[in-house]
Design a protein around this motif. Sequence first.
Motif, short mmCIF file in Angstrom:
data_model
loop_
_atom_site.label_atom_id
_atom_site.label_comp_id
_atom_site.label_asym_id
_atom_site.label_seq_id
_atom_site.Cartn_x
_atom_site.Cartn_y
_atom_site.Cartn_z
N ILE A 81 -51.15 66.45 98.80
CA ILE A 81 -52.58 66.13 98.75
C ILE A 81 -52.92 65.07 99.80
O ILE A 81 -53.92 65.19 100.53
CB ILE A 81 -52.97 65.63 97.34
CG1 ILE A 81 -52.89 66.78 96.34
CG2 ILE A 81 -54.37 65.02 97.33
CD1 ILE A 81 -52.97 66.34 94.89
N GLN A 84 -52.93 66.72 103.25
CA GLN A 84 -54.11 67.56 103.49
C GLN A 84 -55.34 66.69 103.74
O GLN A 84 -56.14 67.00 104.64
CB GLN A 84 -54.35 68.48 102.30
CG GLN A 84 -53.35 69.62 102.20
CD GLN A 84 -53.82 70.69 101.23
OE1 GLN A 84 -54.96 71.16 101.28
NE2 GLN A 84 -52.93 71.11 100.34
N ASN A 153 -54.80 68.96 90.74
CA ASN A 153 -54.53 68.59 92.13
C ASN A 153 -55.82 68.53 92.93
O ASN A 153 -56.02 67.62 93.76
CB ASN A 153 -53.57 69.60 92.78
CG ASN A 153 -52.14 69.41 92.33
OD1 ASN A 153 -51.79 68.40 91.73
ND2 ASN A 153 -51.29 70.37 92.63
N ARG A 154 -56.68 69.49 92.71
CA ARG A 154 -57.96 69.52 93.44
C ARG A 154 -58.82 68.30 93.12
O ARG A 154 -59.45 67.70 94.00
CB ARG A 154 -58.71 70.81 93.14
CG ARG A 154 -60.13 70.84 93.73
CD ARG A 154 -60.68 72.23 93.86
NE ARG A 154 -62.09 72.21 94.19
CZ ARG A 154 -62.58 71.89 95.38
NH1 ARG A 154 -61.78 71.53 96.36
NH2 ARG A 154 -63.88 71.91 95.60
N TYR A 157 -57.53 65.39 95.00
CA TYR A 157 -57.92 65.51 96.41
C TYR A 157 -59.36 65.04 96.62
O TYR A 157 -59.66 64.29 97.55
CB TYR A 157 -57.75 66.96 96.85
CG TYR A 157 -58.26 67.27 98.25
CD1 TYR A 157 -57.45 67.11 99.36
CD2 TYR A 157 -59.56 67.73 98.45
CE1 TYR A 157 -57.91 67.41 100.63
CE2 TYR A 157 -60.04 68.02 99.71
CZ TYR A 157 -59.21 67.85 100.80
OH TYR A 157 -59.68 68.14 102.06
N LEU A 158 -60.24 65.49 95.74
CA LEU A 158 -61.66 65.12 95.87
C LEU A 158 -61.86 63.62 95.67
O LEU A 158 -62.65 62.98 96.37
CB LEU A 158 -62.50 65.90 94.87
CG LEU A 158 -62.61 67.41 95.13
CD1 LEU A 158 -63.31 68.11 93.97
CD2 LEU A 158 -63.33 67.69 96.44
N LYS A 161 -60.65 61.82 98.74
CA LYS A 161 -61.67 61.96 99.77
C LYS A 161 -62.85 61.02 99.49
O LYS A 161 -63.39 60.38 100.40
CB LYS A 161 -62.15 63.42 99.81
CG LYS A 161 -63.24 63.70 100.83
CD LYS A 161 -63.68 65.15 100.70
CE LYS A 161 -64.96 65.37 101.49
NZ LYS A 161 -65.53 66.70 101.23
N GLU A 213 -63.73 78.54 93.14
CA GLU A 213 -63.69 77.15 93.60
C GLU A 213 -64.26 76.99 95.00
O GLU A 213 -64.99 76.05 95.29
CB GLU A 213 -62.26 76.62 93.57
CG GLU A 213 -61.73 76.35 92.18
CD GLU A 213 -62.41 75.15 91.53
OE1 GLU A 213 -62.74 74.19 92.24
OE2 GLU A 213 -62.62 75.19 90.30
N ASN A 214 -63.91 77.92 95.91
CA ASN A 214 -64.22 77.69 97.32
C ASN A 214 -64.68 78.90 98.12
O ASN A 214 -65.62 78.80 98.91
CB ASN A 214 -62.99 77.10 98.03
CG ASN A 214 -62.67 75.69 97.58
OD1 ASN A 214 -63.55 74.85 97.49
ND2 ASN A 214 -61.41 75.44 97.26
N ASN A 650 -58.26 73.52 98.27
CA ASN A 650 -59.18 72.42 98.58
C ASN A 650 -60.19 72.86 99.62
O ASN A 650 -59.86 73.55 100.59
CB ASN A 650 -58.39 71.21 99.09
CG ASN A 650 -57.50 70.63 98.02
OD1 ASN A 650 -57.90 70.52 96.87
ND2 ASN A 650 -56.28 70.29 98.38
N ARG A 651 -61.43 72.43 99.43
CA ARG A 651 -62.54 72.94 100.22
C ARG A 651 -62.38 72.68 101.72
O ARG A 651 -62.56 73.57 102.54
CB ARG A 651 -63.85 72.33 99.71
CG ARG A 651 -65.09 72.99 100.30
CD ARG A 651 -66.36 72.38 99.74
NE ARG A 651 -67.52 73.08 100.23
CZ ARG A 651 -68.08 74.13 99.62
NH1 ARG A 651 -67.57 74.57 98.49
NH2 ARG A 651 -69.15 74.72 100.12
N THR A 653 -59.65 72.02 103.52
CA THR A 653 -58.55 72.80 104.07
C THR A 653 -58.92 74.27 104.13
O THR A 653 -58.63 74.96 105.12
CB THR A 653 -57.28 72.62 103.20
OG1 THR A 653 -56.96 71.23 103.13
CG2 THR A 653 -56.10 73.36 103.80
#
Length: 915
Positions: A81, A84, A153-154, A157-158, A161, A213-214, A650-651, A653
């Motif tokens: 994570i 990325q 995990n997502r 990551y968010l 960020k 999700e994306n 993840n958005r 990536t």
Amino acid sequence: MTADQKVLSESTSSAAPSALATRSVKEAAAFLFDQLVGVAQRHQPEIAPVLRGFASSAGLPPALLGRALQAQGIWFQLLSIAEQASAMRRRRTIERAKGRDELLGSFAHVLADAAKAGVTADEIRAQLKSLRIRPVITAHPTEAKRVTVLEKNRKIYLLLKDLESSRWTDRERAARIGAVGDQIELLWLTGELHLEKPTVEHEVAWGLHFFAENLFDLAPEMLASFESALAAHYPNERFDITPFFQFGSWIGGDRDGNPFVTNAVTRETMVVNALASLDYYRQRILDLARVLSISERSATIPAEFRAALEAELAQVEDAARIRTRNQGEAFRQYLTCVLRKLDETILTTKGEGRGKARYANADELIRDLRALEQALTESRSPSLANDMVRPVRRAVEIFRFSTVRLDLRENTTRTNNALRDIYRIKTGKDAPDVDSPEWQAWLIAELAQPRNGLPLTGLAPESQDTLDMFALVADMRSRLDREAFGSFILSMTHSVADVLGAYVLAKHGGLYLDDAGLELCTLPIVPLFETIPDLRAAPVIMRELLRVPVVRRSTRWQGNVQEVMIGYSDSNKDGGFMSSNWELAKAQSKLTRLGEELGVAIAFFHGRGGSVSRGGAPTGHAIAAQPAGSIRGRFRVTEQGEVVSFKYANRGTASYQLELLASSVFAHALKSEREDALVPRAEFDDALEALSGASLAAYGKFIADPDLVAYFQAASPLEEISLLNIGSRPARRFGARSLADLRAIPWVFAWAQNRHAITGWYGVGSGLASFIEVRGERGLQLLHRMFEDSRLFRLILDEVEKTLAMVDLSIARQYASLVADEAVRKKIFSAIEAEYHLTCESVLRITGGGEIGARFTDYQARLAHRLATINEVNREQVELLRLFRTTEEEALKEEYKSALLLSISCIAAGLGATG
């Protein structure tokens, strides 16, 4: 986690600094590591010293060792994570500082280069016409993480960020840091392992997770990015960007060796896939209806749109209520009518339709959205049309009423068995050998005879099931969407007769354009050439196949394109890394020339996996190294397991990966036949042929050793991997226990786990050394030139060197100690050791490097963060394998099994690939 974790734990405290925006991977990882240690300290204080590297996990009771392994696996997830997030920051920094034209992997970069090189707008338009890109998500069992773990995990990551921003107060920042800790704690408390083997339905849900999700949002954004780049570099030109980027799937359609994929499962998969897209459109159109509150007093509504609105209102039952509720708001009224039809479409797809107005297909919804776009533009609101409505319309064009184009896949053993059954019923005799001229003559005669429309009776259940699979296509196309299916993939294609047999089955399944079944097949039949012999035979097979009238008529109807699938996994297992790559390149070059000769485009479907030995390589480099003219804008590639989650979870990536794939394919189409690096050179081809032959000989001798299977099973977790429950499909196609029948995924997976990793390098050293020995100094100089000037040879050596960097012979020797027969152990391991040293020496001699992996600084840094921990887990795994295999007490054996499976999952997470 030994020295590396000591550095991490000492480099930060639990209170993160004011911003992470300028932090390195190491600093961001240290922050996450500190949070993980804090969670471990609260829940299992005995684990914290192990994580920090102050204590060893050796000697821990099985249950506690399992917790330590789980914590180490979580650490690898967190490290990924951080990497990325760092890569995303780096790309943004480049774009801010230098502009998007300088960002590798972007359309802007490709088109900036094209404009500078004098590529005309007409050339761009010509390439756009043939541009067709489709990543295909497979159900191959290579993802060790559960969906619930991916979701957590997502969120981390968010949050990471979010922490990059400097706008937060100390209070707000502390809350976000606490939220990161909460998600890590949830990971700690969530079971890492699948307790039961996933069903196909679970795999379908896993695949659709990434769309929800994306991907539903990002694919239309990628087309907009292309449009923007074209406008920037060809400002006075007009381009028609079609939905050239779509997604395929094998989940629920891949029957090859998977008895759990039945026709009922495929049918249900189609419905679930369709509902995923329809639900997404409903939400987006509902959003549009909420925001497009445009009053007729403020905008002029075009007369044509007013007429369209009246026609829509005439189809719905509550037209009066719609007029009253949204009085004077024509766009809202129109969208409400669209929603009514969409709701009925959803109910009909579920089998609950009420007979009201609905969309018969995606084209009708696309038409309605285009009408809305045009009306907004004519009402002097073009930005609203472009920014709000066009993304929804493009989403429908890309995903239609099926989300993905589902491929069906079956192997020739099953299709030929069904055909033998048909032969028996029709002739009353046993079928001739499938390799005989009589068999092929019968197939051609069958294709020439009109269908009588009557069902075949008396077929064996398996044969009827195969025939019903083709009939299912026609039924679901009419029910859901004309593009709901991609193609039929024929695994283990060995001959022309194999492919003609698929055409016969499609005919009996009602998939021809005419009722008599004489004109053409509407479902593309795609042969899959997997082994070295089959790749070599492919040009001859395709030449003969494309001379068959019904095949040529079918390819013309399908855009004058014949797709061919090439397998990276089995060709590697069959011939080793060097030989596989060369045979794949040769087959593509020969087939491309054959297509040019016959006037039909040969499009390639690349059956790649995540690991290097299964075709996994950096996207841009791998595409750039394909033979000149072999892509021409048409590109299909399999993506599976950990590759899917790495690319699309993840958005940021995911957005980058979509554009990287599309722009790389477009760049190859524009440049490949102009580039010196891809111009065929007889000298280079001759050298690669010699290298491939010598490499194949060494690899072939190794895998032919009768003791290799015994060594492999004992010195790796091959059998234990099947206990992981990471896929619905068995590890072997037909239940045999031979090396030949073992699937490529567990073959690669197990060799990676025990740090031999032979699938990515064995035989290469022998090939290089033999070439230099035979040709002397001139041969060495030729290899130096090839390393500089041949993209294919460079790609091979780069990926071999990266794989060698992951090999650890001292750890591999510990796995070898599990082989009870000393003679077998010494013989096999000595061969591996000798070839490893020869490969390292030969590679460095050509590249000029000082040590293996030193050329790849980013890659080395990534490994440096992981190897100390992976090594420790490997050593624990060896002992766990020993204990699991020898312990007879059931309860204790179960504890060892749980810890062992966690070690497999942990190593896979650390290496970043399974099979």
